[in-house]
Design an enzyme around this catalytic site. Structure first.
Site, PDB file in Angstrom:
ATOM      1  NE  ARG A   1      -3.768  -2.035   2.630  1.00  0.00           N
ATOM      2  CZ  ARG A   1      -4.795  -2.453   1.861  1.00  0.00           C
ATOM      3  NH1 ARG A   1      -5.133  -1.738   0.919  1.00  0.00           N
ATOM      4  NH2 ARG A   1      -5.358  -3.859   2.192  1.00  0.00           N
TER       5      ARG A   1
ATOM      6  CB  THR B   1      -4.658  -0.744  -7.631  1.00  0.00           C
ATOM      7  OG1 THR B   1      -4.447  -1.081  -6.354  1.00  0.00           O
ATOM      8  CG2 THR B   1      -3.727  -0.934  -8.580  1.00  0.00           C
TER       9      THR B   1
ATOM     10  CG  ASP C   1     -13.608  -5.435   0.864  1.00  0.00           C
ATOM     11  OD1 ASP C   1     -13.253  -6.446   1.339  1.00  0.00           O
ATOM     12  OD2 ASP C   1     -13.145  -4.214   1.334  1.00  0.00           O
TER      13      ASP C   1
ATOM     14  CG  MET D   1      -6.883 -18.016   8.479  1.00  0.00           C
ATOM     15  SD  MET D   1      -7.597 -19.027   9.674  1.00  0.00           S
ATOM     16  CE  MET D   1      -7.331 -20.581   9.047  1.00  0.00           C
TER      17      MET D   1
HETATM   18  N1  LIG Z   1      -5.997   8.221  -5.284  1.00  0.00           N
HETATM   19  C1  LIG Z   1      -5.121   7.571  -5.549  1.00  0.00           C
HETATM   20  N2  LIG Z   1      -4.134   8.188  -6.612  1.00  0.00           N
HETATM   21  C2  LIG Z   1      -3.048   7.185  -6.684  1.00  0.00           C
HETATM   22  N3  LIG Z   1      -2.647   6.240  -6.234  1.00  0.00           N
HETATM   23  C3  LIG Z   1      -3.397   5.777  -5.324  1.00  0.00           C
HETATM   24  C4  LIG Z   1      -4.645   6.341  -4.750  1.00  0.00           C
HETATM   25  N4  LIG Z   1      -5.374   5.529  -4.124  1.00  0.00           N
HETATM   26  C5  LIG Z   1      -4.405   4.433  -3.921  1.00  0.00           C
HETATM   27  N5  LIG Z   1      -3.437   4.715  -4.616  1.00  0.00           N
HETATM   28  C6  LIG Z   1      -2.169   3.616  -4.488  1.00  0.00           C
HETATM   29  O1  LIG Z   1      -2.874   2.405  -5.064  1.00  0.00           O
HETATM   30  C7  LIG Z   1      -2.288   1.309  -4.362  1.00  0.00           C
HETATM   31  C8  LIG Z   1      -3.359   0.542  -3.632  1.00  0.00           C
HETATM   32  O2  LIG Z   1      -4.271   1.057  -3.175  1.00  0.00           O
HETATM   33  P1  LIG Z   1      -4.998   0.487  -1.882  1.00  0.00           P
HETATM   34  O3  LIG Z   1      -6.060   1.486  -1.473  1.00  0.00           O
HETATM   35  O4  LIG Z   1      -3.909   0.191  -0.603  1.00  0.00           O
HETATM   36  O5  LIG Z   1      -5.262  -0.789  -2.262  1.00  0.00           O
HETATM   37  P2  LIG Z   1      -6.619  -1.356  -3.302  1.00  0.00           P
HETATM   38  O6  LIG Z   1      -6.097  -0.800  -4.598  1.00  0.00           O
HETATM   39  O7  LIG Z   1      -6.659  -2.606  -3.183  1.00  0.00           O
HETATM   40  O8  LIG Z   1      -7.885  -0.415  -2.832  1.00  0.00           O
HETATM   41  C9  LIG Z   1      -1.202   2.057  -3.382  1.00  0.00           C
HETATM   42  O9  LIG Z   1       0.168   1.778  -3.737  1.00  0.00           O
HETATM   43  C10 LIG Z   1      -1.770   3.472  -3.287  1.00  0.00           C
HETATM   44  O10 LIG Z   1      -0.539   4.179  -3.141  1.00  0.00           O
HETATM   45  O1  LIG Z   2      -4.610  -5.403   6.778  1.00  0.00           O
HETATM   46  P1  LIG Z   2      -4.610  -5.155   5.284  1.00  0.00           P
HETATM   47  O2  LIG Z   2      -3.704  -5.651   4.563  1.00  0.00           O
HETATM   48  O3  LIG Z   2      -4.401  -3.528   5.178  1.00  0.00           O
HETATM   49  O4  LIG Z   2      -6.023  -5.123   4.683  1.00  0.00           O
HETATM   50  C1  LIG Z   2      -7.413  -5.125   5.372  1.00  0.00           C
HETATM   51  C2  LIG Z   2      -8.314  -4.546   4.246  1.00  0.00           C
HETATM   52  O5  LIG Z   2      -8.005  -5.310   3.085  1.00  0.00           O
HETATM   53  C3  LIG Z   2      -9.403  -5.695   2.321  1.00  0.00           C
HETATM   54  O6  LIG Z   2      -9.586  -7.248   2.463  1.00  0.00           O
HETATM   55  C4  LIG Z   2      -9.301  -5.127   0.989  1.00  0.00           C
HETATM   56  O7  LIG Z   2      -9.187  -3.973   0.855  1.00  0.00           O
HETATM   57  P2  LIG Z   2      -8.370  -3.359  -0.588  1.00  0.00           P
HETATM   58  O8  LIG Z   2      -9.196  -3.913  -1.581  1.00  0.00           O
HETATM   59  O9  LIG Z   2      -8.344  -1.976  -0.364  1.00  0.00           O
HETATM   60  O10 LIG Z   2      -7.112  -4.133  -0.619  1.00  0.00           O
HETATM   61  C5  LIG Z   2     -10.359  -4.957   3.504  1.00  0.00           C
HETATM   62  O11 LIG Z   2     -11.615  -5.675   3.332  1.00  0.00           O
HETATM   63  C6  LIG Z   2      -9.749  -4.844   4.518  1.00  0.00           C
HETATM   64  O12 LIG Z   2     -10.015  -3.666   5.323  1.00  0.00           O
END
Ligand SMILES: Nc1ncnc2c1ncn2[C@@H]1O[C@H](COP(=O)(O)OP(=O)(O)O)[C@@H](O)[C@H]1O
Ligand SMILES: O=P(O)(O)OC[C@H]1O[C@](O)(COP(=O)(O)O)[C@@H](O)[C@@H]1O
Ligand SMILES: [Mg+2]
Length: 576
Positions: free
Chosen positions: A253, A281, A309, A465
Site C-alpha cells: 500500500r 490501485t 470486498d 485466512m
Molecule cells: N487516489 C489515488 N491516486 C493514486 N494512487 C493511489 C490512490 N489511492 C491509492 N493509490 C495507490 O494504489 C495502491 C493500492 O491502494 P490501496 O487502497 O491500498 O489498495 P486497493 O487498490 O486494493 O484498494 C497503493 O500503492 C496506493 O498508493
Molecule cells: O490489513 P490490510 O492488509 O491492510 O487489509 C485489510 C483490508 O483489505 C481488504 O481485505 C481489501 O481492501 P483493498 O481492496 O483495499 O485491498 C479490506 O476488506 C480490509 O479492510
C-alpha cells in the site's frame, strides 16, 4: 512486416451484445451527414486537434463505422484534464478525454481510449492469432468492432437503450508487433484469491497467443517500479502459481509516485503495463495512464480489478469474491457447531468488507445457519425495542443458540472513539477498529450486567485466512478470461481501461467509471430483502433510514442513466 490481413467472418450476437445502431441492416458506407463529432472547448482550441481521428466505434475505421450505420450518431470527447502538451515527432495531443459515443434510441457508449486518439500515423498489423492453431477452428476469430455490451440487462419497451461498454476480445488488427512488446505486471493493495492466476494468464496469454517473450513482474506493488529490480516472467516460471494464494510479485500500500513510476516505465522500455488491484490501485492506474498520455508514449495501461470486498462498481463481481464467500462457509460452519453444542451459544464471525458488506451478505445467504447479518450499509442499534440485544434474546429463547455474521466496517457510527480516529494505512485508507471484538464485548456485557441469561459467545475472525487462499475453480476460469481480455485489449491498442464482466460479458471500461464511486449493498434492493427473509432478522431500520437510502439509490440510478457523473448525454426523448 507481418502478412496481409485475413478476412474474418462476423456474426451478430443478439443476446447481451449490441451494436451502435437500432437497425441491423447496414447501408452502404458513404460519408454520412448525420454523423457528428462533438469536441469539448479545451480540445477544440488545441492546434493539434485537427490531427485527431473522428472517433466512432472503431478507432481504426472510425468514420466508416459510424457512417455505415446510416443512423444518427455522435461522439463526444469530454476532457478530464485541462492542458495540452505535445511531442512534435509523433503528432500528439496530451489531453485525456472520456469518449462518449451516442446513437439512436438513447444509445450511449462509454468508450475507452485508444493510441490513435493521441498518436497519429501509427501502424497497425494483422493479429497473429489468425495463424494460431487454437483459434483456426473458431468461426468468429475476432470481436466485431461494433459490438458493445449494455450496462443494464433489464430494458423497458420505450426506455432508452442506455449505457454500453466496448466488448472485450481479440481484434483483427493489433498495434504491436510481437517482438516489440515489453510487458510488465504489478499487483497492489490487499491480497485476494486469484492474483496468481491473473499473473499466470497474462504471461501465458502474451506468450501463447501473441508470441510475446518479454514480460517482467514489478516487485512489491507501485513502489517497486522505482525501488526494486524487475522479476522475469515466462510460462515455465508461472506454471503452477495459480495453486498458491497471495501474489508471487508481492504487494504494498502507498508509494504511488506517478512521475517516478512513469520514468521507470520509460527507462525500462516497457510498453504494456498490466495493473492488478482494487479501487485505490485503479485510481493510481488512471493517473499513470494520464501521465503516459501527456508524455505521448505508446504504452498501454490495462487494469484488472481486484477486490475481495467486491466494492468496484459496474462489474458483475470481482475475481476472488466467489472464493471468499465459499471459504467463509467454513468459519460460519464452525461458529454454528460451537454455538449449537452449548447452552445459549452465540457464534460471532467477522468477515471482510471495509465499506461494502457483499461477502457477509452472500456468505449468509449461502450458509442458512446465520441468524443475523450486519453490514456497513445497514445501520443498526443495540439497546431497546427492535434492537440487536432484544433480537438475540428472542432467538436464544426460540432456538437455544444463534450465529451472527458481521462485516468489518459495520457500525462505525457506534464506536465513539473511532469516529475521531485519523489512523490511516499507507494508501490513506482509514484503519478500522475490530467490530467483532467490540460487538462480542458489548453482547457479553449486556447479558452479564443485567443478569439476564448466561450466554456462551465464541468469536471467530477468519478474515486473513479467507483472502490468503488460492482461487476456486470458478474464480480460476474468471481470472483467466479477465487476463486474456486485458492482453487482447492492450495488443489492440486500447489503453486507460479496466477489464470487467458486465451482464455476463467481458468488456473494456474507462477508468473513471470504476473509480468514481464504490459498489455497495443497496438495502432497499431485493437482495437485501431476500437476506432479511432468509434470516428473519429485524431490518433495524427507522423509516428515516429507508427514505435516505432510497434517495441515494435514485440519485445513483439517475446518474447511471445520464452517463454517470462524467456523462455528457442525457437521453430525454427517445425516438427510433
Ligand atoms: N487516489 C489515488 N491516486 C493514486 N494512487 C493511489 C490512490 N489511492 C491509492 N493509490 C495507490 O494504489 C495502491 C493500492 O491502494 P490501496 O487502497 O491500498 O489498495 P486497493 O487498490 O486494493 O484498494 C497503493 O500503492 C496506493 O498508493
Ligand atoms: O490489513 P490490510 O492488509 O491492510 O487489509 C485489510 C483490508 O483489505 C481488504 O481485505 C481489501 O481492501 P483493498 O481492496 O483495499 O485491498 C479490506 O476488506 C480490509 O479492510
Ligand atoms: Mg480498496
Amino acid at each position: 512486416m507481418a502478412s496481409p490481413i485475413k478476412t474474418a467472418s462476423f456474426h451478430t450476437f443478439p443476446s447481451a451484445v449490441s451494436s451502435s445502431s437500432c437497425s441491423s441492416s447496414l447501408p452502404s458506407p458513404s460519408p454520412s451527414p448525420l454523423f457528428s463529432l462533438t469536441m469539448d472547448p479545451i480540445r477544440s482550441l488545441s492546434p493539434l486537434s485537427s490531427s485527431l481521428p473522428a472517433c466512432g466505434l472503431d478507432p481504426i475505421n472510425s468514420s466508416s463505422a459510424a457512417a455505415s450505420s446510416g443512423k444518427h450518431s455522435s461522439v463526444c470527447f469530454a476532457s478530464s484534464k485541462a492542458g495540452i502538451s505535445s511531442n512534435g515527432s509523433l503528432g500528439i495531443s496530451g489531453v485525456s478525454n472520456s469518449k462518449i459515443v451516442t446513437g439512436d434510441c438513447g444509445y450511449v457508449l462509454e468508450d475507452v481510449p485508444h493510441f490513435t486518439d493521441y498518436i497519429t500515423h501509427l501502424p497497425a498489423y494483422p493479429n497473429p492469432l489468425q495463424d494460431n492453431p487454437a483459434y483456426s477452428v473458431v468461426e468468429q476469430y475476432f470481436v466485431d468492432v461494433e459490438d458493445t455490451v449494455p450496462q443494464k440487462a433489464i430494458a423497458h419497451r420505450n426506455g432508452p437503450r442506455g449505457i454500453h461498454f466496448r466488448r472485450a476480445g481479440p481484434r483483427q488488427k493489433v498495434y504491436f508487433q510481437s517482438d516489440e512488446v515489453q510487458a510488465c505486471i504489478v499487483t497492489c493493495g490487499g491480497l485476494c484469491p486469484g492474483l496468481n492466476t491473473v499473473i499466470r494468464e497474462i504471461v501465458c496469454g502474451l506468450y501463447n497467443m501473441y508470441g510475446v517473450k518479454k514480460v517482467v513482474g514489478i516487485d512489491g506493488g507501485y513502489k517497486g517500479f522505482y525501488s526494486r529490480n524487475t522479476i522475469p516472467l515466462n510460462p515455465r516460471s508461472v506454471n503452477d502459481i495459480h495453486k498458491r494464494g497471495g501474489t508471487i510479485l508481492g504487494t504494498s500500500r502507498g508509494g504511488h509516485d506517478t512521475k517516478k513510476i512513469v520514468d521507470s516505465i520509460q527507462d525500462r522500455g516497457i510498453n504494456q503495463v498490466y495493473i492488478i488491484g482494487g479501487d485505490g490501485t485503479q485510481k493510481g492506474a488512471a493517473v499513470i495512464y494520464e501521465e503516459i498520455r501527456r508524455r505521448g508514449l505508446k504504452v498501454a495501461v490495462a487494469g484488472i480489478p481486484k477486490t475481495i470486498d467486491n466494492d468496484i462498481p459496474v462489474i458483475d463481481r470481482s475475481f476472488g469474491f466467489n472464493t471468499a464467500v465459499e471459504e467463509a462457509q467454513r468459519a460460519i460452519n464452525a461458529a454454528h457447531v460451537e454455538a449449537e453444542s452449548i447452552e445459549n451459544g452465540i457464534g460471532l464471525v467477522k468477515l471482510m468488507g471495509r465499506h461494502s458488506g457483499f461477502i457477509a451478505m452472500y456468505a449468509t445467504l449461502a450458509s442458512r445457519d446465520v441468524d443475523c447479518c450486519l453490514i456497513p450499509e445497514s445501520p443498526f442499534y443495540l439497546e431497546g425495542a427492535g434492537g440487536l440485544f432484544e433480537f438475540i434474546e428472542r432467538r436464544l429463547k426460540e432456538n437455544g443458540h444463534m450465529v451472527i455474521v458481521v462485516a468489518e466496517g459495520t457500525g462505525e457510527d457506534l464506536f465513539s472513539d473511532s469516529i475521531n480516529s485519523v489512523n490511516k494505512d499507507a494508501s490513506g485508507n482509514r484503519l478500522l477498529q475490530d467490530v467483532g471484538l467490540w460487538l462480542s464485548q458489548k453482547i457479553k456485557d449486556h447479558f452479564s450486567k443485567k443478569n439476564k441469561m448466561a450466554i456462551n459467545l465464541k468469536y471467530i475472525d477468519p478474515t486473513y485466512m479467507i483472502r490468503a487462499i488460492p482461487s476456486n475453480a470458478s474464480d480460476n476460469v474468471y481470472c483467466t478470461l479477465l487476463a486474456q481480455s486485458a492482453v487482447h485489449g492492450a495488443m489492440a491498442g486500447y489503453t486507460g481501461f479496466t477489464v470487467g464482466l458486465v451482464n455476463g460479458r467481458h468488456t473494456y471500461i474507462p477508468f473513471y467509471r470504476i473509480t468514481e464511486k464504490q459498489n455497495k449493498v443497496v438495502i432497499t434492493d431485493r437482495m437485501w430483502a431476500r437476506l432479511l427473509s432468509s434470516t428473519n432478522q429485524p431490518s433495524f431500520l427507522s423509516p428515516k433510514d429507508v427514505v435516505e437510502d432510497k434517495k441515494e439509490e435514485s440519485l445513483q440510478s439517475s446518474e447511471e442513466n445520464n452517463g454517470g457523473s462524467n456523462g455528457y448525454f442525457a437521453p430525454k426523448e427517445i425516438s427510433c
